[in-house]
Structures are given as structure tokens and as C-alpha cells.
Design a protein around this motif. Structure first.
Motif, PDB file in Angstrom:
ATOM      1  N   LEU A   1       5.283  33.455 -89.692  1.00 42.15           N
ATOM      2  CA  LEU A   1       4.028  32.716 -89.874  1.00 42.15           C
ATOM      3  C   LEU A   1       2.819  33.642 -89.778  1.00 42.15           C
ATOM      4  O   LEU A   1       1.874  33.543 -90.545  1.00 42.15           O
ATOM      5  CB  LEU A   1       3.908  31.632 -88.803  1.00 42.15           C
ATOM      6  N   LEU A   2       2.877  34.546 -88.799  1.00 43.55           N
ATOM      7  CA  LEU A   2       1.735  35.435 -88.589  1.00 43.55           C
ATOM      8  C   LEU A   2       1.462  36.306 -89.811  1.00 43.55           C
ATOM      9  O   LEU A   2       0.345  36.746 -90.043  1.00 43.55           O
ATOM     10  CB  LEU A   2       1.963  36.305 -87.343  1.00 43.55           C
ATOM     11  N   HIS A   3       2.518  36.552 -90.597  1.00 46.64           N
ATOM     12  CA  HIS A   3       2.351  37.404 -91.778  1.00 46.64           C
ATOM     13  C   HIS A   3       1.687  36.686 -92.940  1.00 46.64           C
ATOM     14  O   HIS A   3       1.315  37.328 -93.924  1.00 46.64           O
ATOM     15  CB  HIS A   3       3.713  37.946 -92.228  1.00 46.64           C
ATOM     16  N   HIS A   4       1.579  35.360 -92.876  1.00 46.48           N
ATOM     17  CA  HIS A   4       1.032  34.628 -94.023  1.00 46.48           C
ATOM     18  C   HIS A   4      -0.460  34.946 -94.202  1.00 46.48           C
ATOM     19  O   HIS A   4      -1.206  34.979 -93.220  1.00 46.48           O
ATOM     20  CB  HIS A   4       1.227  33.118 -93.829  1.00 46.48           C
ATOM     21  N   PRO A   5      -0.890  35.191 -95.461  1.00 43.15           N
ATOM     22  CA  PRO A   5      -2.298  35.578 -95.679  1.00 43.15           C
ATOM     23  C   PRO A   5      -3.321  34.522 -95.244  1.00 43.15           C
ATOM     24  O   PRO A   5      -4.475  34.870 -94.985  1.00 43.15           O
ATOM     25  CB  PRO A   5      -2.374  35.823 -97.198  1.00 43.15           C
ATOM     26  N   ASN A   6      -2.926  33.264 -95.144  1.00 44.79           N
ATOM     27  CA  ASN A   6      -3.886  32.240 -94.712  1.00 44.79           C
ATOM     28  C   ASN A   6      -3.999  32.134 -93.191  1.00 44.79           C
ATOM     29  O   ASN A   6      -4.774  31.334 -92.677  1.00 44.79           O
ATOM     30  CB  ASN A   6      -3.512  30.867 -95.284  1.00 44.79           C
ATOM     31  N   MET A   7      -3.218  32.931 -92.446  1.00 38.30           N
ATOM     32  CA  MET A   7      -3.278  32.890 -90.987  1.00 38.30           C
ATOM     33  C   MET A   7      -4.564  33.582 -90.532  1.00 38.30           C
ATOM     34  O   MET A   7      -4.795  34.742 -90.833  1.00 38.30           O
ATOM     35  CB  MET A   7      -2.047  33.578 -90.401  1.00 38.30           C
ATOM     36  N   LYS A   8      -5.421  32.833 -89.814  1.00 37.55           N
ATOM     37  CA  LYS A   8      -6.745  33.362 -89.454  1.00 37.55           C
ATOM     38  C   LYS A   8      -6.836  33.785 -87.994  1.00 37.55           C
ATOM     39  O   LYS A   8      -7.629  34.655 -87.638  1.00 37.55           O
ATOM     40  CB  LYS A   8      -7.814  32.284 -89.694  1.00 37.55           C
ATOM     41  N   LEU A   9      -6.073  33.109 -87.119  1.00 34.82           N
ATOM     42  CA  LEU A   9      -6.238  33.361 -85.691  1.00 34.82           C
ATOM     43  C   LEU A   9      -4.967  32.976 -84.948  1.00 34.82           C
ATOM     44  O   LEU A   9      -4.317  31.981 -85.283  1.00 34.82           O
ATOM     45  CB  LEU A   9      -7.421  32.530 -85.152  1.00 34.82           C
ATOM     46  N   PHE A  10      -4.640  33.763 -83.931  1.00 34.06           N
ATOM     47  CA  PHE A  10      -3.493  33.470 -83.084  1.00 34.06           C
ATOM     48  C   PHE A  10      -4.008  33.214 -81.675  1.00 34.06           C
ATOM     49  O   PHE A  10      -4.702  34.049 -81.096  1.00 34.06           O
ATOM     50  CB  PHE A  10      -2.542  34.669 -83.109  1.00 34.06           C
ATOM     51  N   ILE A  11      -3.713  32.024 -81.149  1.00 33.30           N
ATOM     52  CA  ILE A  11      -4.085  31.720 -79.760  1.00 33.30           C
ATOM     53  C   ILE A  11      -2.813  31.805 -78.929  1.00 33.30           C
ATOM     54  O   ILE A  11      -1.840  31.102 -79.191  1.00 33.30           O
ATOM     55  CB  ILE A  11      -4.716  30.318 -79.639  1.00 33.30           C
ATOM     56  N   THR A  12      -2.803  32.703 -77.933  1.00 32.95           N
ATOM     57  CA  THR A  12      -1.554  33.033 -77.227  1.00 32.95           C
ATOM     58  C   THR A  12      -1.804  33.220 -75.743  1.00 32.95           C
ATOM     59  O   THR A  12      -2.936  33.479 -75.320  1.00 32.95           O
ATOM     60  CB  THR A  12      -0.940  34.327 -77.810  1.00 32.95           C
ATOM     61  N   GLN A  13      -0.730  33.132 -74.964  1.00 29.77           N
ATOM     62  CA  GLN A  13      -0.845  33.355 -73.525  1.00 29.77           C
ATOM     63  C   GLN A  13      -0.982  34.846 -73.205  1.00 29.77           C
ATOM     64  O   GLN A  13      -1.270  35.211 -72.079  1.00 29.77           O
ATOM     65  CB  GLN A  13       0.361  32.741 -72.811  1.00 29.77           C
ATOM     66  N   GLY A  14      -0.761  35.702 -74.202  1.00 31.38           N
ATOM     67  CA  GLY A  14      -0.961  37.137 -73.984  1.00 31.38           C
ATOM     68  C   GLY A  14       0.268  37.874 -73.493  1.00 31.38           C
ATOM     69  O   GLY A  14       0.154  38.923 -72.870  1.00 31.38           O
ATOM     70  N   GLY A  15       1.457  37.349 -73.764  1.00 36.53           N
ATOM     71  CA  GLY A  15       2.686  38.097 -73.493  1.00 36.53           C
ATOM     72  C   GLY A  15       2.740  39.307 -74.421  1.00 36.53           C
ATOM     73  O   GLY A  15       2.221  39.262 -75.543  1.00 36.53           O
TER      74      GLY A  15
END
Ligand SMILES: *[C@@H]1O[C@H](CO)[C@@H](O)[C@H](O)[C@H]1NC(C)=O
Ligand SMILES: *[C@@H]1O[C@H](CO)[C@@H](O)[C@H](O)[C@H]1NC(C)=O
Ligand SMILES: *[C@@H]1O[C@H](CO)[C@@H](O)[C@H](O)[C@H]1NC(C)=O
Ligand SMILES: *[C@@H]1O[C@H](CO)[C@@H](O)[C@H](O)[C@H]1NC(C)=O
Length: 523
Positions: A344-358
Motif C-alpha cells: 500500500l505504501l508504494h502506491h503513488p496516491n499514498m500521501k501520508l502514513f500515521i504510525t506508532q513509530g515502530g
């Protein structure tokens, strides 16, 4: 041709080794780093036996025997590590909880019948190498049972104790423990906290934790060396880290960095997700708090804040959420129990990742060049968040105190200001520009240790040195003593001279007094 033959002979020298892998932590984000290594070693013709809570269960791997320890997830969950993460808590509380969980897990793992057979009937088995997760010393006991070299593997940067075991510096001003909420460029206050924390941690480990570990070790391994001493006998440590995510520091040659060993080639998305992503021309935010923090543990108040903000945004939101439904879910939010994160992260429409920071999640987002918003919960997440924010690739919010305005502002800033994307792209290039793929590097170094019979030539002599010699305390004491003695002698001599002079001047005093007027006369 000759070179090729030579290479074959060289390579085959380490082939067919018997390897025991001990990977204890019941957390997928740890095991995902170890799995490719044990699989690849078995494919290269080594006979590999692995103790793990996450076996691959792949029947085509005929040279691999996995002892399934998945039952220990129960013992782990008993300590509610994830619940702890979702509540406000201190760093020391967290270490205490984690230590208790590790003690319990190592006890149940070592008591497992198949592991007991390995231990009690150890003469039936023979190994040329132990691979061990280099985090929890109790498990290092296998080295003394099977009397063979040991290679450590760490899915996280090494703890201070582990760094000291191989001779890396453990300077509190530059290397804060990774459970602290700062990483680089420490202020004076942070350096004070870091130093106190390291000292307390060391003392606490010595008086409380170490004896408990030794007790389990004595119970299961019998009369072996102290765990601290075995740790120093490790041949090599492979560490999952890279310069996009960690500080630069001087490392001993026995510390080998493996950057992104769990990163896979992107695969096509399942049809429904592909359509969802392709159609989201306005862009998608991917929200996942990893495998430890379950959505049902999140307080309703915070979940509502998330939803309120999402509903005001022009983007679509994909939320990894374990429950079937989410009441009052905004229309632009899609929830799923499981999502193929890397793809999913590789998709060109991916704008932002919200994560716990692992660490693993951050690494994946960096490789995919997606800006990051972190919401750290526990363990190394605050450190990682701080480090990435310092290098300009991310922003962070505090789960317990954030406001809707702040959350929204940061999301908009990360998506609309191109500097974040630019910085992440730069970090991505740094992380992936390596002399060889991580898996190849790991196998090469493991076979290196086998070829060189433990590779003792890599060992840093500072590791075995007594504390006072390492910090030059004896030399400093000697020099201070010498200087002191010299002063003492000089003082004595001076005193003598003064006394002699006084006695002398008393005797000749009248004489010299009678000379003086003459002198002044001459002027
Ligand atoms: C198992 O090891 C042998 C050498 O000992 C090797 O020839 C074979 O390819 C290995 N099999 C698998 C499935 O990895
Ligand atoms: C859970 O913890 C309690 C005490 O903290 C202990 O008595 C119990 O055996 C543990 N259960 C498991 C499955 O480890
Ligand atoms: C040791 O091996 C014997 C024979 O294979 C077996 O009966 C016994 O249960 C084993 N001991 C342990 C502690 O597993
Ligand atoms: C370190 O922090 C100081 C003040 O907090 C700041 O002025 C400086 O730019 C920072 N240096 C780096 C390399 O981030």
C-alpha cells in the motif's frame, strides 16, 4: 575459472553446518527480521533448528526444524504490554513491565518439553553455531550447553548493556537508552536525565533483574557461566539499523548493520484495495498502529478525536482497525482488519502514513518515500519518532494530550509542504544505498563466523578489561600519586631550604644588614 573453483571451495567450507536459532520475543515485528535469515540458511544447505513463536511452517524447507513456541504469546499478553502502551506511564514502569514479561516468557519457553529435551538430552544433539536474539541474556545459556560459537541478531538497535558487551561506546550524552523520548542533539537537561537513567538502569539490573535471570538460567541450563560473561563471548552481532533511523557512532567490527532485511519487493494489491487506491485522486492517508496496539484498547475519546479530524479532510483514510465496525465512522474512512502495508505504501496516491513509530514500519514508509506522522506509545517508539522528526521527515503528536486542531494542522502540513516528502526521499536513498542486500550480508557474516571457528580475531579486548583498567583509573591514580609525591618532596625540600635560610640569615643577619646601606649608597 580457477577463481570460481576457489570460490566454490571457500564457500562450501562453511556449508552443511548445524545451526540452532533461538528467537524468543513473541512479537511479529521482531520475528519478521529473523525469519528470512533462518530460511535462507536452510536453503543454503545448513541444518537449521529454530525455537520461535512465529514458525514459517513451510514443508518445502526440508533442512529446517522449527520448534513452535507460539503458546508463549499467552504468557506475554498476561503482562498487558499493549494496554500499558495505550495508557500514560513512565519509562521505568515500562522497563519493569517488559522485564517481567521477558522473565515469564523465557521461563515458559525453557520449560517446553521439546526445549527440555534439547537441554536435558543435549548429548544427543550437536551444533556448530548458535544464533540468538541479542536482547534477553537468559537465552545465551544455549552457548554454554552446546559449546560452540554464538552470533547475535537484534531487530532493534542494541541496548546499552548489549553495546557494552561487544565494546561499543555507551555514552549517555550521545547514546540515550532507546526507551527515552529523545535521540540526538541532547540538551543539558536531557543529558542529565540520560545519565541518571543509565546509572539507575545499571544498578537496578545488577541488584534486581540479573539475579532473577541467573535463577532461571541455573534452573534450566545448570551450572554455566554468568550470563554477562557469556554475552561478552558473542562472536558477532547483526543489528537491524541504518543511518536514516539511527545516530552515527563508532562501532566495533563485530557489530554489523543489516538495513531493511524485512523489506520486500512490492507485490500487486488485491483487487478491492487497488480500486480504492487508484480511485482516490485526492490522496490516501494510511493509519496503522502496528501489531501490538489493538484498536479496541484505544480510549473512545481519542478514537472520536481521530474520526472528527478525518471527517474534515479531503483525503480518503485507510485505517487498520481490528473490530468489525466503528460506530459513526466518517464516509471517507475505510477500516480493515489487515492490510498489506508495504504494498500500500508504494502506491503513488499514498500521501501520508500515521504510525506508532515502530522501527520496521518507519523503515517501510521511508523506503516508499511517504511522509510520516508518528503517535509513539512505548519501547523504542518515542526515540524513533524524535530521531525522524529531528531529521525533518516527520511530525509527531502525543497520544494522551493531542488536540484535534493540532492533529489536523500536522496532517495538512505534512501533505501540503513538500519539504517532508523531499527529506523522506533523501533518507530513503541513504537507507537503501548498501554494498549488498541485507540478507546476503547476514548470511555472509554468519558463514564467516563458521569458517573462522568463532572469529575470535574480531573480539575487542576492551570487553574483558576490568573496569578500572578500561577507564584508566589505575593509571590516573598512579599519575596523581606521582605528582602528589613530587609536590610533597618539593615542599619538604623547600621547607628545608627556608629553615636553613632562616637559620643562616639569623647567623649572618647582622652582617647582611650592614651591607644594605652600602648598596643603597651605590645607587
Ligand atoms: C538441504 O541441504 C542439502 C545439503 O545438505 C541441499 O543440497 C538441499 O538443496 C537442501 N534442501 C533444501 C530444500 O533447502
Ligand atoms: C499470568 O500472571 C499471573 C500472575 O501475574 C500468573 O499467576 C499466571 O500463571 C500467568 N498466566 C500465564 C498464562 O502465564
Ligand atoms: C530424553 O530422551 C529420552 C529418550 O529419547 C526421553 O525419553 C526423555 O523424555 C528425554 N528427556 C527430556 C527431558 O525430554
Ligand atoms: C541542536 O539543538 C540546538 C538547540 O536546541 C539547535 O540550535 C541546533 O540547530 C541543533 N542541531 C542539530 C544538528 O540539529
Amino acid at each position: 575459472m580457477f577463481a570460481l573453483l576457489l570460490l566454490c571451495a571457500f564457500v562450501s567450507a562453511s556449508h552443511g553446518a548445524r545451526i540452532l536459532g533461538v528467537f524468543m520475543t513473541p512479537s511479529y515485528s521482531h520475528q519478521v527480521v529473523f525469519q528470512p535469515i533462518w530460511k535462507e540458511l536452510s536453503l543454503r544447505g545448513h541444518q537449521v533448528t529454530v525455537l520461535t513463536p512465529n514458525p514459517l511452517n513451510d514443508p518445502t524447507l526440508t533442512n529446517l526444524t522449527e520448534i513452535d513456541l507460539s503458546f508463549c504469546y499467552k504468557a506475554w499478553d498476561n503482562y498487558s504490554i499493549a494496554t500499558l502502551g495505550a495508557k500514560e506511564h513512565s519509562s521505568s514502569e515500562e522497563i519493569k513491565k517488559l522485564s517481567e514479561a521477558y522473565l515469564a516468557v523465557s521461563e515458559v519457553q525453557l520449560s517446553h518439553p521439546e526445549v527440555q529435551d534439547l537441554l536435558k538430552n543435549n548429548s544427543k544433539y550437536e551444533f556448530d553455531l548458535i544464533l540468538v536474539e541479542f536482547l534477553w541474556p537468559v537465552m545465551y545459556g544455549f552457548k554454554d550447553i552446546f559449546k560452540c560459537p554464538m552470533v547475535g541478531i537484534a531487530s532493534l538497535p542494541l541496548t546499552g548493556t548489549a553495546n557494552e558487551a561487544i565494546g561499543n561506546p555507551n555514552n549517555p550524552a550521545l547514546e540515550p537508552e532507546f526507551t527515552l523520548p529523545f535521540s540526538t542533539n541532547l540538551s543539558f537537561k536531557e543529558r542529565v536525565i540520560s545519565t541518571i537513567f543509565k546509572v539507575l538502569f545499571k544498578v537496578g539490573a545488577k541488584v534486581s533483574l540479573r539475579p532473577k535471570m541467573e535463577k532461571i538460567s541455573q534452573k534450566h541450563f545448570g551450572n554455566i557461566r554468568r550470563l554477562e560473561v557469556i554475552a561478552q563471548d558473542v562472536s558477532l552481532v547483526l543489528v537491524n539499523s541504518n543511518l536514516a533511523l539511527q545516530n552515527v557512532k563508532p562501532l566495533v567490527p563485530a557489530h554489523v548493520e543489516l538495513s531493511g532485511i524485512h523489506i520486500k519487493e512490492p507485490k500487486p494489491l488485491p483487487k478491492d484495495l487497488k480500486t480504492f487506491m487508484d480511485d482516490a485522486k485526492e490522496g490516501v492517508i494510511f493509519f496503522s498502529l502496528g501489531s501490538n496496539i489493538k484498536s479496541e484498547l484505544l480510549p473512545e475519546e481519542q478514537v472520536n478525536k481521530f474520526m472528527n479530524v478525518f471527517s474534515q479532510l479531503p483525503y480518503k483514510v485507510l485505517w487498520k482497525f481490528e473490530n468489525e465496525n466503528l460506530p459513526n465512522k466518517p464516509n471517507n474512512v475505510e477500516i480493515k482488519k489487515w492490510l498489506p502495508q508495504q504494498d500500500l505504501l508504494h502506491h503513488p496516491n499514498m500521501k501520508l502514513f500515521i504510525t506508532q513509530g515502530g522501527l520496521q514500519s518507519l523503515d517501510e514508509a521511508i523506503r516508499s518515500e511517504v511522509p510520516i506522522l508518528t503517535i509513539p506509545f512505548f519501547a523504542d517508539q518515542r526515540y524513533n519518532s524524535h530521531h525522524l522528526a529531528q531529521s525533518g521527515g516527520s511530525l509527531s503528536i502525543d497520544f494522551h494530550s493531542f488536540t484535534e486542531e493540532e492533529f489536523k494542522e500536522k496532517i495538512v502540513e505534512l501533505i501540503s509542504n513538500p519539504t517532508y516528502k523531499k527529506q523522506i526521499t533523501k533518507l530513503s536513498k541513504i537507507a537503501s544505498d548498501q554494498p549488498m542486500p541485507a540478507l546476503e550480508k547476514a548470511v555472509w557474516w554468519i558463514e564467516y563466523v563458521i569458517r573462522h571457528d568463532g572469529a575470535e580475531h574480531l573480539k575487542y579486548p576492551g570487553v574483558d578489561m576490568p573496569f578500572y583498567q578500561y577507564f584508566l583509573l589505575d593509571v590516573i591514580a598512579f599519575m596523581a600519586g606521582t605528582v602528589g609525591l613530587m609536590f610533597y618532596i618539593l615542599r619538604r625540600i623547600f621547607k628545608h631550604v627556608v629553615v636553613t635560610y632562616k637559620v643562616f640569615s639569623k647567623l649572618v643577619g647582622p652582617l647582611s644588614n650592614s651591607i644594605r646601606p652600602e648598596k643603597s649608597h651605590a645607587e
